[in-house]
Motif scaffolding. Sequence first.
Motif, PDB file in Angstrom:
ATOM      1  N   ARG A  10       0.813  -1.213   0.000  1.00  0.00           N
ATOM      2  CA  ARG A  10       0.000   0.000   0.000  1.00  0.00           C
ATOM      3  C   ARG A  10       0.847   1.264   0.000  1.00  0.00           C
ATOM      4  O   ARG A  10       0.537   2.230  -0.707  1.00  0.00           O
ATOM      5  CB  ARG A  10      -0.943   0.012   1.203  1.00  0.00           C
ATOM      6  CG  ARG A  10      -1.831   1.259   1.264  1.00  0.00           C
ATOM      7  CD  ARG A  10      -2.894   1.150   2.326  1.00  0.00           C
ATOM      8  NE  ARG A  10      -3.843   0.082   2.038  1.00  0.00           N
ATOM      9  CZ  ARG A  10      -4.883  -0.216   2.807  1.00  0.00           C
ATOM     10  NH1 ARG A  10      -5.098   0.474   3.920  1.00  0.00           N
ATOM     11  NH2 ARG A  10      -5.703  -1.191   2.469  1.00  0.00           N
ATOM     12  N   SER A  11       1.919   1.287   0.776  1.00  0.00           N
ATOM     13  CA  SER A  11       2.748   2.490   0.833  1.00  0.00           C
ATOM     14  C   SER A  11       3.420   2.752  -0.507  1.00  0.00           C
ATOM     15  O   SER A  11       3.521   3.903  -0.948  1.00  0.00           O
ATOM     16  CB  SER A  11       3.802   2.374   1.943  1.00  0.00           C
ATOM     17  OG  SER A  11       4.680   1.296   1.694  1.00  0.00           O
ATOM     18  N   LEU A  13       2.240   1.686  -3.428  1.00  0.00           N
ATOM     19  CA  LEU A  13       1.147   2.060  -4.332  1.00  0.00           C
ATOM     20  C   LEU A  13       0.837   3.550  -4.216  1.00  0.00           C
ATOM     21  O   LEU A  13       0.727   4.259  -5.226  1.00  0.00           O
ATOM     22  CB  LEU A  13      -0.105   1.237  -4.018  1.00  0.00           C
ATOM     23  CG  LEU A  13      -1.389   1.621  -4.764  1.00  0.00           C
ATOM     24  CD1 LEU A  13      -1.211   1.452  -6.271  1.00  0.00           C
ATOM     25  CD2 LEU A  13      -2.569   0.787  -4.265  1.00  0.00           C
ATOM     26  N   GLU A  14       0.705   4.035  -2.995  1.00  0.00           N
ATOM     27  CA  GLU A  14       0.395   5.450  -2.785  1.00  0.00           C
ATOM     28  C   GLU A  14       1.549   6.340  -3.240  1.00  0.00           C
ATOM     29  O   GLU A  14       1.328   7.442  -3.764  1.00  0.00           O
ATOM     30  CB  GLU A  14       0.075   5.710  -1.307  1.00  0.00           C
ATOM     31  CG  GLU A  14      -1.203   5.053  -0.828  1.00  0.00           C
ATOM     32  CD  GLU A  14      -2.420   5.463  -1.652  1.00  0.00           C
ATOM     33  OE1 GLU A  14      -2.529   6.660  -2.004  1.00  0.00           O
ATOM     34  OE2 GLU A  14      -3.252   4.585  -1.960  1.00  0.00           O
ATOM     35  N   SER A  15       2.770   5.864  -3.060  1.00  0.00           N
ATOM     36  CA  SER A  15       3.934   6.623  -3.500  1.00  0.00           C
ATOM     37  C   SER A  15       3.956   6.752  -5.028  1.00  0.00           C
ATOM     38  O   SER A  15       4.191   7.841  -5.568  1.00  0.00           O
ATOM     39  CB  SER A  15       5.219   5.940  -3.024  1.00  0.00           C
ATOM     40  OG  SER A  15       6.365   6.625  -3.492  1.00  0.00           O
ATOM     41  N   LYS A  17       1.360   6.481  -7.056  1.00  0.00           N
ATOM     42  CA  LYS A  17       0.238   7.333  -7.449  1.00  0.00           C
ATOM     43  C   LYS A  17       0.588   8.805  -7.268  1.00  0.00           C
ATOM     44  O   LYS A  17       0.256   9.646  -8.108  1.00  0.00           O
ATOM     45  CB  LYS A  17      -1.008   6.969  -6.644  1.00  0.00           C
ATOM     46  CG  LYS A  17      -1.611   5.626  -7.042  1.00  0.00           C
ATOM     47  CD  LYS A  17      -2.729   5.195  -6.099  1.00  0.00           C
ATOM     48  CE  LYS A  17      -3.928   6.102  -6.191  1.00  0.00           C
ATOM     49  NZ  LYS A  17      -5.043   5.619  -5.322  1.00  0.00           N
ATOM     50  N   SER A  18       1.273   9.111  -6.174  1.00  0.00           N
ATOM     51  CA  SER A  18       1.672  10.491  -5.908  1.00  0.00           C
ATOM     52  C   SER A  18       2.675  10.988  -6.948  1.00  0.00           C
ATOM     53  O   SER A  18       2.570  12.124  -7.437  1.00  0.00           O
ATOM     54  CB  SER A  18       2.289  10.595  -4.506  1.00  0.00           C
ATOM     55  OG  SER A  18       2.737  11.907  -4.242  1.00  0.00           O
ATOM     56  N   SER A  21       0.685  11.438 -10.341  1.00  0.00           N
ATOM     57  CA  SER A  21      -0.544  12.237 -10.370  1.00  0.00           C
ATOM     58  C   SER A  21      -0.347  13.650 -10.925  1.00  0.00           C
ATOM     59  O   SER A  21      -1.326  14.295 -11.303  1.00  0.00           O
ATOM     60  CB  SER A  21      -1.156  12.312  -8.970  1.00  0.00           C
ATOM     61  OG  SER A  21      -0.263  12.941  -8.065  1.00  0.00           O
ATOM     62  N   ASP A  27      -5.401   5.390 -11.269  1.00  0.00           N
ATOM     63  CA  ASP A  27      -6.226   4.490 -10.467  1.00  0.00           C
ATOM     64  C   ASP A  27      -5.311   3.440  -9.850  1.00  0.00           C
ATOM     65  O   ASP A  27      -4.254   3.111 -10.403  1.00  0.00           O
ATOM     66  CB  ASP A  27      -7.276   3.794 -11.330  1.00  0.00           C
ATOM     67  CG  ASP A  27      -8.318   4.757 -11.882  1.00  0.00           C
ATOM     68  OD1 ASP A  27      -8.472   5.849 -11.306  1.00  0.00           O
ATOM     69  OD2 ASP A  27      -8.960   4.421 -12.892  1.00  0.00           O
ATOM     70  N   GLY A  28      -5.717   2.889  -8.701  1.00  0.00           N
ATOM     71  CA  GLY A  28      -4.888   1.893  -8.030  1.00  0.00           C
ATOM     72  C   GLY A  28      -5.675   0.685  -7.572  1.00  0.00           C
ATOM     73  O   GLY A  28      -6.874   0.768  -7.310  1.00  0.00           O
ATOM     74  N   GLU A  30      -4.913  -3.120  -5.107  1.00  0.00           N
ATOM     75  CA  GLU A  30      -3.947  -3.768  -4.222  1.00  0.00           C
ATOM     76  C   GLU A  30      -3.875  -5.272  -4.403  1.00  0.00           C
ATOM     77  O   GLU A  30      -3.121  -5.943  -3.687  1.00  0.00           O
ATOM     78  CB  GLU A  30      -4.275  -3.432  -2.755  1.00  0.00           C
ATOM     79  CG  GLU A  30      -4.110  -1.953  -2.432  1.00  0.00           C
ATOM     80  CD  GLU A  30      -4.372  -1.657  -0.959  1.00  0.00           C
ATOM     81  OE1 GLU A  30      -4.131  -2.541  -0.113  1.00  0.00           O
ATOM     82  OE2 GLU A  30      -4.825  -0.532  -0.663  1.00  0.00           O
TER      83      GLU A  30
END
Length: 222
Positions: A10-11, A13-15, A17-18, A21, A27-28, A30
């Motif tokens: 998750r971390s 994935l969010e990184s 996406k950031s 972006s 879109d993501g 997991e």
Amino acid sequence: MRILVVEDNRSLLESIKSILSNEFEVDGAENGEDGLFLALQNIYDLIVLDVMLPEMDGFEVIQHIREADIRTPVLFLTAKDSLEDRVKGLDFGGDDYLVKPFQAPELQARIRALLRRSGSLTRSQTIRYKGIELFGKEKEVMIDETPVRLTFKQYEMLEYIIQNKGAILTKEQLYDRVWGFDSDTTIAIVEVFVHHLRKKMEPFGYHKDLQTVRGIGYMLKE
């Protein structure tokens, strides 16, 4: 342009996406099943796909994607730096391979290279159809050298239509590409936006090129 990232960390994935972006809609998912569902339901310009995923691994995901005749470029992510995995990923229809850990600039460069190769992104980020020019970085439109104001979604729709000139695009494809599968609007919005696009193109005579394919959708053709 729209990118799907399938990564179970998750971390990370969010990184990712950031990082992306600022340039793209992202879109993501997991796990493999959710990633496959999104890939089949939406229209993406590129998919970033981890190999080691719960529920369904990346190789299984890309198999299903290619069996559905979806040719979207796929960039594999993996912690394994073995020749066997790289070859397997490419054999299953992957377009490139990035080994973890990686730096953000390398990820961005690989993505831009794949988008250029697929035609979704040109070096100048300028898309042309006859006298119509779309400037991707600025999201500006010129028709016969005259500036034309479009909303963001009008721009996205016109960009997608021009990228697929000569091909029939269904209303569902346009809806998924511009509004997304989870939008609160209805598919009827597509007809409204096509009408507005034609009105913007009419003073220059290009509205006739945006043809209706009865019962299916639309096609940009002279």
